[in-house]
Design a protein around this motif. Structure first.
Motif, PDB file in Angstrom:
ATOM      1  N   PRO A  60       1.015  -1.192   0.194  1.00  0.00           N
ATOM      2  CA  PRO A  60      -0.318   0.517  -0.009  1.00  0.00           C
ATOM      3  C   PRO A  60       0.734   0.979   0.101  1.00  0.00           C
ATOM      4  O   PRO A  60       2.636   1.283   0.995  1.00  0.00           O
ATOM      5  CB  PRO A  60      -0.804  -0.146   1.288  1.00  0.00           C
ATOM      6  CG  PRO A  60       0.727  -0.113   2.595  1.00  0.00           C
ATOM      7  CD  PRO A  60       0.839  -1.893   1.602  1.00  0.00           C
ATOM      8  N   VAL A  61       0.243   2.388  -0.285  1.00  0.00           N
ATOM      9  CA  VAL A  61       1.034   3.546  -0.090  1.00  0.00           C
ATOM     10  C   VAL A  61      -0.373   4.198   0.698  1.00  0.00           C
ATOM     11  O   VAL A  61      -1.660   4.644   0.140  1.00  0.00           O
ATOM     12  CB  VAL A  61       1.397   4.053  -1.436  1.00  0.00           C
ATOM     13  CG1 VAL A  61       2.082   5.638  -1.691  1.00  0.00           C
ATOM     14  CG2 VAL A  61       2.290   3.428  -2.259  1.00  0.00           C
ATOM     15  N   PRO A  62       0.183   5.457   1.395  1.00  0.00           N
ATOM     16  CA  PRO A  62       1.432   4.761   2.756  1.00  0.00           C
ATOM     17  C   PRO A  62       0.754   3.387   3.559  1.00  0.00           C
ATOM     18  O   PRO A  62       0.103   3.124   3.158  1.00  0.00           O
ATOM     19  CB  PRO A  62       1.537   6.608   3.317  1.00  0.00           C
ATOM     20  CG  PRO A  62      -0.081   6.429   3.279  1.00  0.00           C
ATOM     21  CD  PRO A  62      -0.752   5.833   2.118  1.00  0.00           C
ATOM     22  N   GLY A  63       2.229   3.494   4.119  1.00  0.00           N
ATOM     23  CA  GLY A  63       2.468   1.818   5.041  1.00  0.00           C
ATOM     24  C   GLY A  63       3.368   1.453   3.683  1.00  0.00           C
ATOM     25  O   GLY A  63       2.840   0.109   4.817  1.00  0.00           O
ATOM     26  N   GLY A  64       3.893   1.106   3.010  1.00  0.00           N
ATOM     27  CA  GLY A  64       4.428  -0.412   2.395  1.00  0.00           C
ATOM     28  C   GLY A  64       5.577   0.032   2.811  1.00  0.00           C
ATOM     29  O   GLY A  64       6.625  -0.228   3.692  1.00  0.00           O
ATOM     30  N   VAL A  65       6.705   0.334   1.476  1.00  0.00           N
ATOM     31  CA  VAL A  65       8.056   0.250   1.319  1.00  0.00           C
ATOM     32  C   VAL A  65       8.399   1.864   1.408  1.00  0.00           C
ATOM     33  O   VAL A  65       9.495   1.309   2.159  1.00  0.00           O
ATOM     34  CB  VAL A  65       8.557   0.348  -0.324  1.00  0.00           C
ATOM     35  CG1 VAL A  65       9.581   0.980  -0.807  1.00  0.00           C
ATOM     36  CG2 VAL A  65       7.380  -0.348  -1.594  1.00  0.00           C
ATOM     37  N   GLY A  66       8.294   2.890   2.575  1.00  0.00           N
ATOM     38  CA  GLY A  66       8.664   3.609   2.943  1.00  0.00           C
ATOM     39  C   GLY A  66       9.024   3.534   4.412  1.00  0.00           C
ATOM     40  O   GLY A  66       9.842   4.142   4.875  1.00  0.00           O
ATOM     41  N   PRO A  67       7.813   2.451   5.290  1.00  0.00           N
ATOM     42  CA  PRO A  67       8.399   2.246   6.380  1.00  0.00           C
ATOM     43  C   PRO A  67       9.114   1.478   6.202  1.00  0.00           C
ATOM     44  O   PRO A  67      10.247   1.471   7.448  1.00  0.00           O
ATOM     45  CB  PRO A  67       7.473   1.570   7.221  1.00  0.00           C
ATOM     46  CG  PRO A  67       6.167   2.417   6.430  1.00  0.00           C
ATOM     47  CD  PRO A  67       6.346   2.860   5.088  1.00  0.00           C
ATOM     48  N   MET A  68       9.355   0.143   5.525  1.00  0.00           N
ATOM     49  CA  MET A  68      10.118  -0.667   5.351  1.00  0.00           C
ATOM     50  C   MET A  68      11.579  -0.282   5.313  1.00  0.00           C
ATOM     51  O   MET A  68      12.813  -0.562   5.753  1.00  0.00           O
ATOM     52  CB  MET A  68      10.127  -1.099   4.691  1.00  0.00           C
ATOM     53  CG  MET A  68      10.560  -2.802   4.148  1.00  0.00           C
ATOM     54  SD  MET A  68      11.466  -3.458   5.777  1.00  0.00           S
ATOM     55  CE  MET A  68      10.510  -4.977   6.154  1.00  0.00           C
ATOM     56  N   THR A  69      11.785   1.142   4.673  1.00  0.00           N
ATOM     57  CA  THR A  69      13.279   1.907   4.099  1.00  0.00           C
ATOM     58  C   THR A  69      13.893   2.177   5.425  1.00  0.00           C
ATOM     59  O   THR A  69      14.868   2.532   5.272  1.00  0.00           O
ATOM     60  CB  THR A  69      12.786   2.612   2.639  1.00  0.00           C
ATOM     61  OG1 THR A  69      12.607   1.915   1.705  1.00  0.00           O
ATOM     62  CG2 THR A  69      14.192   3.472   2.905  1.00  0.00           C
ATOM     63  N   ILE A  70      12.868   3.062   5.649  1.00  0.00           N
ATOM     64  CA  ILE A  70      13.170   2.967   7.603  1.00  0.00           C
ATOM     65  C   ILE A  70      13.732   2.316   8.140  1.00  0.00           C
ATOM     66  O   ILE A  70      14.823   2.511   8.658  1.00  0.00           O
ATOM     67  CB  ILE A  70      11.545   4.321   7.993  1.00  0.00           C
ATOM     68  CG1 ILE A  70      11.779   6.099   7.203  1.00  0.00           C
ATOM     69  CG2 ILE A  70      12.529   5.123   9.241  1.00  0.00           C
ATOM     70  CD1 ILE A  70      10.648   6.609   6.912  1.00  0.00           C
ATOM     71  N   ALA A  71      12.816   1.571   8.584  1.00  0.00           N
ATOM     72  CA  ALA A  71      13.708   0.183   9.571  1.00  0.00           C
ATOM     73  C   ALA A  71      14.993  -0.317   8.927  1.00  0.00           C
ATOM     74  O   ALA A  71      15.601  -0.275   9.828  1.00  0.00           O
ATOM     75  CB  ALA A  71      12.755  -0.826   9.307  1.00  0.00           C
ATOM     76  N   VAL A  72      14.459  -0.343   7.680  1.00  0.00           N
ATOM     77  CA  VAL A  72      16.449  -1.354   6.864  1.00  0.00           C
ATOM     78  C   VAL A  72      17.570   0.517   7.382  1.00  0.00           C
ATOM     79  O   VAL A  72      18.850   0.081   7.795  1.00  0.00           O
ATOM     80  CB  VAL A  72      16.103  -1.322   5.445  1.00  0.00           C
ATOM     81  CG1 VAL A  72      17.292  -1.509   5.628  1.00  0.00           C
ATOM     82  CG2 VAL A  72      15.085  -2.299   5.733  1.00  0.00           C
ATOM     83  N   LEU A  73      16.838   1.131   6.482  1.00  0.00           N
ATOM     84  CA  LEU A  73      18.141   2.844   7.397  1.00  0.00           C
ATOM     85  C   LEU A  73      18.538   2.406   8.568  1.00  0.00           C
ATOM     86  O   LEU A  73      19.895   2.327   9.412  1.00  0.00           O
ATOM     87  CB  LEU A  73      17.543   3.417   6.696  1.00  0.00           C
ATOM     88  CG  LEU A  73      17.214   3.966   5.420  1.00  0.00           C
ATOM     89  CD1 LEU A  73      16.867   5.064   4.661  1.00  0.00           C
ATOM     90  CD2 LEU A  73      19.309   3.828   4.449  1.00  0.00           C
TER      91      LEU A  73
END
Length: 136
Positions: free
Chosen positions: A109-122
């Protein structure tokens, strides 16, 4: 994005992947990472002729083009995996979410998909780098 695909056991080897987007910070590197995992990668963009035909044949679609709902739900192959990495004003992704979700096996989904995962990995990588520095 690879972390999400791995978490849901999405096999990449031999799969037809369409990356819609050619930016040097997302589209191009994602395609190369998928290629390194033995996926067959096709790069497309907002001016690709017959974009719908390319998307219809994809086992996995990565949308990173920066155009709200450019990817229509009816273009998605039944059972495909859709990763929408686009973000546009109004919290709208590059994929027409509701109609694509009816056909896709998995969809972010957007929001709530790739963005939060990117932040978590960073954050995870920052912590690992800090620990490595302290242990020297």
């Amino acid at each position: 994005m690879l972390r999400l695909l791995d978490a849901y056991d999405v096999s990449l080897s031999g799969k037809d992947v369409v990356v819609v987007g050619r930016s040097p910070i997302l589209g191009k590197p994602v395609g190369m990472l998928l290629l390194a995992r033995d996926a067959t990668v096709t790069y497309c963009h907002s001016r690709t002729t017959n974009l719908a035909d390319h998307v219809r044949n994809a086992d996995i679609v990565v949308a990173a083009v920066g155009h709200p709902e450019l990817i229509r739900g009816e273009w998605i192959k039944d059972g495909a995996v859709v990763v929408d990495a686009g973000y546009n004003p109004g919290n709208i992704g590059d994929v027409e979410y509701s109609s694509a979700a009816e056909r896709a096996r998995l969809i972010t989904p957007v929001p709530g998909g790739v963005g939060p995962m990117t932040i978590a990995v960073l954050l995870e990588q920052t912590l690992a780098a800090a620990k490595a520095t302290v242990s020297r």
